[in-house]
Design an enzyme around this catalytic site. Structure first.
Site, PDB file in Angstrom:
ATOM      1  N   CYS A 210       0.805  -1.224   0.000  1.00  0.00           N
ATOM      2  CA  CYS A 210       0.000   0.000   0.000  1.00  0.00           C
ATOM      3  C   CYS A 210       0.839   1.276   0.000  1.00  0.00           C
ATOM      4  CB  CYS A 210      -0.939   0.018   1.199  1.00  0.00           C
ATOM      5  SG  CYS A 210      -2.126  -1.344   1.197  1.00  0.00           S
TER       6      CYS A 210
ATOM      7  N   HIS B 132      -9.756   3.037  -0.947  1.00  0.00           N
ATOM      8  CA  HIS B 132      -8.316   2.779  -0.840  1.00  0.00           C
ATOM      9  C   HIS B 132      -7.850   1.939  -2.031  1.00  0.00           C
ATOM     10  CE1 HIS B 132      -4.478   1.590   0.578  1.00  0.00           C
ATOM     11  NE2 HIS B 132      -4.823   0.668   1.452  1.00  0.00           N
TER      12      HIS B 132
END
Length: 364
Positions: free
Chosen positions: A83, A318
Site C-alpha cells: 500500500c 483505498h
C-alpha cells in the site's frame, strides 16, 4: 544538491470494486492522468514511476505511457511496496532529481481491483512470523494500543463528515481529472447514514473484535500521480513549485502490526530534521482503518485538527497502489487553499509491516 519540487498533482475519481471502473484496466486508468500531467512537457519527462499491487503484472507504467501516446523514448517503471507503493514512487523520483539522474518525473500509483486476475492477495510475511490479513492486523493494532470500538467509530464518523464537507465545497474537484466522463468519486453517488450504521455494524475479522465495515475502508479502483521537477528547471519553464521535497523515511515493524508502521517513520524524520509534531501544519496518513489512524494520533500526539482534515480513504476508498500518491495530491491542493503553512507530512503503512513518511516544505 538539486531540489525536487512538485508542480502538478492529480488523481482520477475513485470507484468501488466492480463499480464505475469495473471494465477499465490499470493502464487505461493511468493513461489520461499521465497525459494531463505531461501536457506540454512530454519531451522533458525522464521517466514514469508508478506503484501497483494487484496486477495484472508486467510494467504497467510503460504500458500506460504508450497508451497515453508518449514517445517511445519515455520508458516507465512499476514498483510494488504494497500500500505504500504510490508514496514510494514519489519518494524515489524526488531522490533521482536530487541526485541529478534526471530533472522531470511523473510518479504515483494505480490500482484496478476490478480487473485484477488474482483471486487472493500475495504474502506479506513468512508463515512462521505470521501473515495476517490487513483486517486482522488492524485488530492487532487496536488491541496493542487499547483503541476501543467507540474511539474508532468516532473517528470514522469525523472522517465521513469531513469527506462530505470537502465534496460539497468542491475541494475534490480540484484534485480530479475525469475518466470516461466520470467526474466524481463513486462514494458520493449516494449518502449513507453512517451515524446510524456505525453502532449496528458487526465485527468482520475477529469474534468480539472492533473492526467493522463501517470503520474501515473498502476495496477500490483509481490512480493518482504528481509531476516532480528540479526547482530551477520548473521555474524556467514557467511552472510554479508548490511543495518542496525535504526528506523521507522508511520504517519496518512486526508484520502483525502494519498499522503502527507510520509511527517510527514519522518520529525518525522529525528527529533528523529537528522538528516537532507542533511544527507540522498538516498530516495526511492513509485511512485504511480507523484503528490505525487513532493509534498514530494517540502515540504521536497529532491533534485531529491537523490530521486528514478533508477526510480520506474511509469514505473515498483505498485503491492500494495509488493511495500513497493520493495523500500527497490532497496535500498539494490543501496548501493552496490555506495561508501561512510551512511544513506538511504524508505517511502510509503497508502489508509486511512497512511505513513510509515524506516531509515536504510549502513553497507558495
Amino acid at each position: 544538491m538539486n531540489r525536487a519540487v512538485i508542480v502538478k498533482a492529480k488523481r482520477t475519481p475513485i470507484g468501488k470494486m466492480g463499480g464505475i471502473f469495473r471494465d477499465i484496466q490499470s493502464h487505461e486508468l493511468a493513461a489520461p492522468l499521465l497525459s494531463h500531467l505531461a501536457n506540454g512537457l512530454v519531451q522533458k519527462i525522464d521517466d514514469i514511476i508508478l506503484g501497483n499491487i494487484v496486477g495484472p503484472g508486467g510494467n504497467i507504467s510503460r504500458i500506460a505511457a504508450l497508451e497515453a501516446g508518449f514517445p517511445h523514448s519515455v520508458t516507465g517503471m512499476t514498483i510494488d511496496r504494497q500500500c505504500s507503493a504510490g508514496l514510494e514512487a514519489i519518494r524515489m523520483a524526488c531522490y533521482l532529481v536530487q541526485g541529478g539522474a534526471g530533472h522531470c518525473y511523473i510518479a504515483g500509483g494505480v490500482e484496478s481491483t476490478s480487473t485484477s486476475p488474482f483471486q487472493s492477495r500475495a504474502k506479506f510475511a513468512p508463515d512462521k512470523i505470521g501473515d495476517p490479513d490487513m483486517g486482522v492486523a488492524a485488530e492487532n493494532v487496536a488491541e496493542k494500543y487499547s483503541i476501543s470500538r467507540v474511539l474508532q467509530d468516532e473517528y470514522a464518523l469525523l472522517s465521513y463528515k469531513r469527506s462530505w464537507d470537502s465534496y460539497n465545497k468542491g475541494f475534490f474537484k480540484q484534485e480530479i481529472i475525469p475518466v470516461i466522463d466520470i467526474h466524481e468519486d463513486e462514494a458520493f453517488f449516494k449518502k449513507r447514514n453512517l451515524e446510524d450504521l456505525l453502532p449496528r455494524a458487526k465485527p468482520i475479522f475477529k469474534k468480539n473484535g472492533t473492526i467493522t465495515a463501517a470503520n474501515s475502508c473498502g476495496i477500490h479502483d483509481g490512480a493518482s500521480a504528481v509531476l516532480i521537477m528540479e526547482e530551477n528547471i520548473a521555474v524556467n519553464n514557467g511552472l510554479q513549485p508548490i511543495l518542496r521535497f525535504m526528506d523521507s523515511e522508511v520504517s519496518g515493524v512486526h508484520p502483525n502490526y502494519p498499522g503502527e508502521a507510520p509511527i517510527p517513520a514519522i518520529l525518525a524524520i522529525l528527529k533528523r530534521n529537528n522538528l516537532s509534531i507542533s511544527e507540522i501544519d498538516l498530516f495526511e496518513i492513509n485511512e485504511a482503518f480507523s484503528s490505525k489512524i487513532v493509534a498514530c494520533s494517540k502515540e504521536l500526539s497529532i491533534p485531529y485538527e491537523k490530521l486528514n482534515v478533508c477526510g480520506g480513504a474511509l469514505t473515498l476508498g483505498h485503491p492500494y497502489g495509488a493511495s500513497g500518491s493520493m495523500v500527497i495530491t490532497r496535500l498539494f491542493h490543501q496548501v493552496q487553499r490555506r495561508k501561512d503553512l510551512k511544513y506538511v507530512l504524508a505517511a502510509i503503512g503497508s502489508g509486511g509491516g512497512i511505513g513510509v513518511a515524506v516531509l515536504l516544505e510549502v513553497v507558495i
